[in-house]
Design a protein around this motif. Structure first.
Motif, PDB file in Angstrom:
ATOM      1  N   SER A 178       0.900  -1.135   0.023  1.00  0.00           N
ATOM      2  CA  SER A 178      -0.146   0.087  -0.120  1.00  0.00           C
ATOM      3  C   SER A 178       0.904   1.330   0.107  1.00  0.00           C
ATOM      4  CB  SER A 178      -0.867   0.034   1.251  1.00  0.00           C
ATOM      5  OG  SER A 178      -0.123   0.171   2.393  1.00  0.00           O
ATOM      6  N   ARG A 179       1.945   1.184   0.200  1.00  0.00           N
ATOM      7  CA  ARG A 179       3.073   2.341   0.318  1.00  0.00           C
ATOM      8  C   ARG A 179       3.821   2.410  -0.930  1.00  0.00           C
ATOM      9  NH1 ARG A 179       6.577   1.262   4.211  1.00  0.00           N
ATOM     10  NH2 ARG A 179       5.686  -0.863   4.884  1.00  0.00           N
ATOM     11  N   VAL A 180       4.144   1.117  -1.879  1.00  0.00           N
ATOM     12  CA  VAL A 180       5.100   1.285  -2.950  1.00  0.00           C
ATOM     13  C   VAL A 180       4.688   2.421  -3.775  1.00  0.00           C
ATOM     14  CG1 VAL A 180       3.676  -0.330  -4.294  1.00  0.00           C
ATOM     15  CG2 VAL A 180       6.256  -0.357  -4.621  1.00  0.00           C
ATOM     16  N   LYS A 181       3.443   2.813  -3.951  1.00  0.00           N
ATOM     17  CA  LYS A 181       3.194   4.118  -4.756  1.00  0.00           C
ATOM     18  C   LYS A 181       4.184   5.364  -4.440  1.00  0.00           C
ATOM     19  CE  LYS A 181      -1.073   5.370  -2.739  1.00  0.00           C
ATOM     20  NZ  LYS A 181      -0.980   4.505  -1.544  1.00  0.00           N
ATOM     21  N   ASN A 182       4.354   5.374  -3.145  1.00  0.00           N
ATOM     22  CA  ASN A 182       5.141   6.681  -2.518  1.00  0.00           C
ATOM     23  C   ASN A 182       6.790   6.186  -2.737  1.00  0.00           C
ATOM     24  OD1 ASN A 182       2.646   7.814  -2.065  1.00  0.00           O
ATOM     25  ND2 ASN A 182       2.532   6.878   0.025  1.00  0.00           N
ATOM     26  N   TYR A 183       7.071   5.208  -2.875  1.00  0.00           N
ATOM     27  CA  TYR A 183       8.591   4.778  -2.660  1.00  0.00           C
ATOM     28  C   TYR A 183       9.521   5.723  -3.293  1.00  0.00           C
ATOM     29  CZ  TYR A 183      12.597   1.733  -2.673  1.00  0.00           C
ATOM     30  OH  TYR A 183      13.760   1.154  -2.537  1.00  0.00           O
ATOM     31  N   THR A 184       9.328   6.464  -4.588  1.00  0.00           N
ATOM     32  CA  THR A 184      10.244   7.468  -5.081  1.00  0.00           C
ATOM     33  C   THR A 184      10.362   8.468  -4.294  1.00  0.00           C
ATOM     34  OG1 THR A 184       9.474   6.473  -7.162  1.00  0.00           O
ATOM     35  CG2 THR A 184      10.865   8.346  -7.270  1.00  0.00           C
ATOM     36  N   SER A 185       9.222   8.872  -3.588  1.00  0.00           N
ATOM     37  CA  SER A 185       9.314  10.270  -2.761  1.00  0.00           C
ATOM     38  C   SER A 185       9.940   9.818  -1.346  1.00  0.00           C
ATOM     39  CB  SER A 185       8.192  10.898  -2.854  1.00  0.00           C
ATOM     40  OG  SER A 185       7.063  10.025  -2.410  1.00  0.00           O
TER      41      SER A 185
ATOM     42  N   ILE B 292      11.525 -15.210   1.851  1.00  0.00           N
ATOM     43  CA  ILE B 292      10.815 -14.728   0.561  1.00  0.00           C
ATOM     44  C   ILE B 292      11.812 -14.443  -0.574  1.00  0.00           C
ATOM     45  CG2 ILE B 292      11.143 -12.037   1.032  1.00  0.00           C
ATOM     46  CD1 ILE B 292       8.248 -11.918   0.583  1.00  0.00           C
ATOM     47  N   SER B 293      11.163 -14.587  -1.824  1.00  0.00           N
ATOM     48  CA  SER B 293      12.391 -14.371  -2.752  1.00  0.00           C
ATOM     49  C   SER B 293      11.830 -13.057  -3.630  1.00  0.00           C
ATOM     50  CB  SER B 293      12.144 -15.668  -4.063  1.00  0.00           C
ATOM     51  OG  SER B 293      10.894 -15.475  -4.539  1.00  0.00           O
ATOM     52  N   THR B 294      12.881 -12.713  -4.354  1.00  0.00           N
ATOM     53  CA  THR B 294      12.425 -11.705  -5.379  1.00  0.00           C
ATOM     54  C   THR B 294      11.556 -11.895  -6.281  1.00  0.00           C
ATOM     55  OG1 THR B 294      14.626 -12.064  -6.410  1.00  0.00           O
ATOM     56  CG2 THR B 294      14.683 -10.203  -5.205  1.00  0.00           C
ATOM     57  N   GLY B 295      11.479 -13.015  -6.754  1.00  0.00           N
ATOM     58  CA  GLY B 295      10.446 -13.415  -7.536  1.00  0.00           C
ATOM     59  C   GLY B 295       9.082 -13.431  -7.186  1.00  0.00           C
ATOM     60  N   GLN B 296       9.029 -13.675  -5.610  1.00  0.00           N
ATOM     61  CA  GLN B 296       7.621 -13.617  -4.993  1.00  0.00           C
ATOM     62  C   GLN B 296       7.273 -12.111  -4.848  1.00  0.00           C
ATOM     63  OE1 GLN B 296       8.402 -16.035  -1.857  1.00  0.00           O
ATOM     64  NE2 GLN B 296       6.814 -17.277  -2.401  1.00  0.00           N
ATOM     65  N   ILE B 297       8.061 -11.307  -4.700  1.00  0.00           N
ATOM     66  CA  ILE B 297       8.107  -9.893  -4.555  1.00  0.00           C
ATOM     67  C   ILE B 297       7.514  -9.188  -5.634  1.00  0.00           C
ATOM     68  CG2 ILE B 297       9.077  -7.565  -3.787  1.00  0.00           C
ATOM     69  CD1 ILE B 297      10.944  -9.101  -1.953  1.00  0.00           C
ATOM     70  N   VAL B 298       8.332  -9.698  -6.681  1.00  0.00           N
ATOM     71  CA  VAL B 298       8.005  -9.042  -8.338  1.00  0.00           C
ATOM     72  C   VAL B 298       6.662  -9.412  -8.649  1.00  0.00           C
ATOM     73  CG1 VAL B 298       8.376  -9.210 -10.615  1.00  0.00           C
ATOM     74  CG2 VAL B 298      10.489  -8.711  -8.908  1.00  0.00           C
ATOM     75  N   SER B 299       6.040 -10.867  -8.397  1.00  0.00           N
ATOM     76  CA  SER B 299       4.821 -11.189  -8.781  1.00  0.00           C
ATOM     77  C   SER B 299       3.737 -10.545  -7.908  1.00  0.00           C
ATOM     78  CB  SER B 299       4.876 -12.834  -9.048  1.00  0.00           C
ATOM     79  OG  SER B 299       5.390 -13.215  -7.947  1.00  0.00           O
ATOM     80  N   PHE B 300       3.978 -10.375  -6.760  1.00  0.00           N
ATOM     81  CA  PHE B 300       2.826  -9.996  -5.705  1.00  0.00           C
ATOM     82  C   PHE B 300       2.636  -8.488  -5.976  1.00  0.00           C
ATOM     83  CE2 PHE B 300       1.381  -8.061  -1.868  1.00  0.00           C
ATOM     84  CZ  PHE B 300       0.532  -8.948  -1.201  1.00  0.00           C
ATOM     85  N   LEU B 301       3.601  -7.774  -6.247  1.00  0.00           N
ATOM     86  CA  LEU B 301       3.587  -6.271  -6.451  1.00  0.00           C
ATOM     87  C   LEU B 301       3.335  -5.925  -8.202  1.00  0.00           C
ATOM     88  CD1 LEU B 301       6.192  -4.743  -4.490  1.00  0.00           C
ATOM     89  CD2 LEU B 301       3.892  -4.908  -3.752  1.00  0.00           C
ATOM     90  N   ASN B 302       3.102  -6.984  -8.799  1.00  0.00           N
ATOM     91  CA  ASN B 302       2.931  -7.011 -10.227  1.00  0.00           C
ATOM     92  C   ASN B 302       4.145  -5.893 -10.760  1.00  0.00           C
ATOM     93  OD1 ASN B 302       0.965  -8.612 -11.094  1.00  0.00           O
ATOM     94  ND2 ASN B 302      -0.631  -7.210  -9.856  1.00  0.00           N
TER      95      ASN B 302
ATOM     96  N   GLU C 198      15.540  -1.103  -7.555  1.00  0.00           N
ATOM     97  CA  GLU C 198      16.763  -1.472  -6.429  1.00  0.00           C
ATOM     98  C   GLU C 198      16.880  -2.994  -6.307  1.00  0.00           C
ATOM     99  OE1 GLU C 198      18.286   0.499  -4.622  1.00  0.00           O
ATOM    100  OE2 GLU C 198      17.359   2.320  -5.806  1.00  0.00           O
ATOM    101  N   ILE C 199      15.680  -3.635  -6.609  1.00  0.00           N
ATOM    102  CA  ILE C 199      15.878  -5.240  -6.755  1.00  0.00           C
ATOM    103  C   ILE C 199      16.941  -5.488  -7.619  1.00  0.00           C
ATOM    104  CG2 ILE C 199      14.836  -7.348  -7.143  1.00  0.00           C
ATOM    105  CD1 ILE C 199      13.269  -6.293  -4.863  1.00  0.00           C
ATOM    106  N   VAL C 200      16.961  -4.724  -8.790  1.00  0.00           N
ATOM    107  CA  VAL C 200      17.812  -4.955  -9.959  1.00  0.00           C
ATOM    108  C   VAL C 200      19.217  -4.635  -9.273  1.00  0.00           C
ATOM    109  CG1 VAL C 200      18.692  -4.579 -12.047  1.00  0.00           C
ATOM    110  CG2 VAL C 200      16.240  -4.882 -11.736  1.00  0.00           C
ATOM    111  N   TRP C 201      19.575  -3.666  -8.611  1.00  0.00           N
ATOM    112  CA  TRP C 201      20.887  -3.342  -8.046  1.00  0.00           C
ATOM    113  C   TRP C 201      21.474  -4.376  -6.978  1.00  0.00           C
ATOM    114  CZ3 TRP C 201      24.463  -0.064  -8.426  1.00  0.00           C
ATOM    115  CH2 TRP C 201      24.474   1.266  -9.034  1.00  0.00           C
ATOM    116  N   ARG C 202      20.400  -4.949  -6.315  1.00  0.00           N
ATOM    117  CA  ARG C 202      20.660  -6.342  -5.624  1.00  0.00           C
ATOM    118  C   ARG C 202      21.448  -7.319  -6.454  1.00  0.00           C
ATOM    119  NH1 ARG C 202      18.206 -10.932  -4.378  1.00  0.00           N
ATOM    120  NH2 ARG C 202      18.577 -12.003  -2.373  1.00  0.00           N
TER     121      ARG C 202
END
Ligand SMILES: Cc1cc2nc3c(=O)[nH]c(=O)nc-3n(C[C@H](O)[C@H](O)[C@H](O)COP(=O)(O)OP(=O)(O)OC[C@H]3O[C@@H](n4cnc5c(N)ncnc54)[C@H](O)[C@@H]3O)c2cc1C
Length: 494
Positions: A251-258, A280-290, A308-312
């Motif tokens: 519910s907060r990802v929309k404000n992540y940039t700011s 948890i895996s990045t694959g799950q995060i990516v699919s959960f957050l579309n 940021e996930i790609v920086w990792r």
């Protein structure tokens, strides 16, 4: 007729949902898969070992074991490295006329130590005539998949072209199939979070050993022993906890940039410690957050978060292709910097007593919670290397001793970035000014006051200008302007 079975060797993939190879094995062997984890003594005696991180790791294992048991399976934790552990297990099985497993599986790890260990284990299993299968879990795109050069075996050294290649790869069918699998795994997470544990497994260690023999399980022993050395409150661990965080972050990802740069705001996901263990895996995060880099309507917050996930992933690829970074600077010219390495300054930095409020708040957050906000990590790392002129390797090691998410690839990458010794790092002449950084990213000094209660009575203006006089809070231990010039000279000389 003897029924074949498999052992899944857990390492940093400590969950059931979305563990692709475990799922594949479970289907192949009709649930006859059991788990094993080996406490490698080499790991426990590392110089940068952290009791706090280890406790979180143990709690994660405990949660995994509970989940597996509720699903009809099992997890055994042995007190020896993988070679000794498997050797012992195979001996006991043979002594009791029990078949060896048909397959041993694990998920790939890209650290130099792990790669060497796994090569050794593959030879051992070959000798034992047990087949092996290893899969992908920790990264969405693996180091051998993004390469360049005439032979196609060189790693990328710069993030932006890496990111462009990464998103191109991400679109490919083989990766999208995996993302779809991860998406499907979310329904299992949902079931478990409602207390419904499907019987996915049908084999336990007791069943396998026909009650004749028992391996001592070291989990509880370690939990009790290590508890005494823990210095912080350990967060709840496990797959469900990780998903709770992810849900709240969605519910907060929309404000992540700011929001992500302001340490007083809950602007980031806080998932790093769970990603480290594979709760948890990045694959799950990516699919959960579309998260989809090609979705033109995607919210900018989602795009920034994916970056940021790609920086990792970038730092894992760097470590894989250039394993020497574990020990020295990526850029050869910066391997001979004559650091001051003043031990009194280093102690003040570790204890949050430098007299630079934003630095001290960060260092105290680290010591009190085992975590530090990314913006502040960058500030304290720049301060250690370019204001105190202390070797980045000292800071890297101290972070590993303290961080719950301490992880070789991103930690090394972060430190080399800040010290300008890394591949795609800050240019050496970009030196953070700790006063303006504090002013910009903690304007009301809310974060600072939380960790430095001595400064509660001062105004943000006083705090950010260094004009505070307090009996128990130190004056700045160095002059930023002077140190900046010294740092520029030091780097320029090379
Ligand atoms: C000096 C220094 C040391 C660091 N040491 C570590 C470490 O030991 N372990 C670790 O996981 N991260 C490390 N980082 C990266 C980053 O600070 C943390 O991943 C982040 O603060 C974790 O918080 P979060 O999960 O809320 O991040 P979010 O902002 O929610 O990001 C989501 C995920 O993306 C990844 N990520 C985000 N930022 C970065 C980054 N700059 N570099 C690499 N990956 C990133 C992490 O896996 C993170 O969990 C370090 C950064 C610096 C500057």
């Amino acid at each position: 007729m003897k029924e074949p079975y498999a052992i899944h060797w857990f390492r940093r993939d400590l969950r059931v949902p979305g563990n692709e190879i475990l799922d594949w094995l479970r289907q192949k062997y009709k649930g006859r898969v059991i788990g094993l984890f080996c406490f490698d003594k080499l790991f426990l005696s590392r110089k940068d070992f952290s009791c706090n991180r280890f406790q979180f790791f143990l709690e994660t294992l405990k949660s995994l074991k509970k989940d597996l048991r509720k699903m009809g399976g099992d997890l055994l934790l042995l007190d020896t490295g993988p070679l000794e552990s498997f050797d012992e297990i195979f001996k006991v099985l043979k002594q009791n006329n029990i078949e060896l497993p048909e397959t041993i599986s694990w998920n790939r790890d890209y650290e130099p130590f792990a790669l060497k260990r796994d090569r050794k284990m593959i030879s051992f299993f070959k000798e034992m005539e047990v087949s092996t299968y290893n899969g992908r879990d920790h990264l969405i795109i693996e180091p051998h998949e993004i390469t360049k050069g005439s032979k196609g075996d060189e790693g990328y050294k710069v993030y932006t072209p890496f990111y462009n290649k990464w998103i191109q790869k991400f679109q490919e069918e083989s990766i999208q199939t995996r993302i779809t699998f991860q998406k499907r795994s979310l329904s299992l997470v949902k079931e478990i979070s409602h207390g419904k544990y499907p019987k996915l497994f049908s084999l336990t260690w007791t069943k396998l050993l026909k009650n004749k023999n028992k391996f001592p399980d070291y989990l509880e022993k370690y939990i009790e022993q290590n508890k005494k050395a823990v210095t912080i409150s350990i967060p709840k661990a496990g797959n469900l906890e990780a998903f709770e965080l992810l849900r709240s972050f969605s519910s907060r990802v929309k404000n992540y940039t700011s929001d992500r740069d302001f340490p007083s705001i809950k602007g980031t996901s806080g998932l790093s410690l769970f990603l480290k263990n594979g709760s948890i895996s990045t694959g799950q995060i990516v699919s959960f957050l579309n998260l989809n880099p090609f979705d033109k309507n995607a919210h900018p917050g989602k795009v920034t978060f994916l970056k940021e996930i790609v920086w990792r992933e970038f730092y894992y690829h760097i470590l894989f292709h250039f394993p020497y970074v574990e020990k020295e600077a990526f850029k050869p010219s910066y391997r001979t910097i004559s650091w001051s390495n003043n031990k009194t300054h280093f102690k003040a930095w570790k204890e949050g007593q430098t007299g630079f409020p934003i630095v001290d708040a960060g260092m105290r957050q680290l010591r009190q919670t085992g975590w530090m906000h990314n913006r502040v990590r960058m500030i304290v790392a720049s301060f250690l290397t370019k204001d105190l002129l202390i070797d980045w390797k000292w800071g890297e090691k101290y972070f590993m001793e303290q961080l719950l998410d301490g992880d070789l690839a991103p930690n090394n990458g972060g430190w080399q970035w800040a010290a300008s010794t890394g591949c795609d790092s800050q240019p050496y002449f970009r030196i953070f000014n700790p006063w303006t950084q504090g002013q910009k990213f903690d304007p009301d000094a809310e974060y600072i006051k939380k960790y430095i209660p001595e400064l509660k009575e001062f105004s943000p203006k006083e705090i950010h200008s260094g004009k505070v006089s307090h009996k128990s809070y130190p004056n700045p231990i160095v002059d930023h302007k002077v140190q900046r010039e010294k740092a520029l000279k030091l780097y320029k000389e090379l």
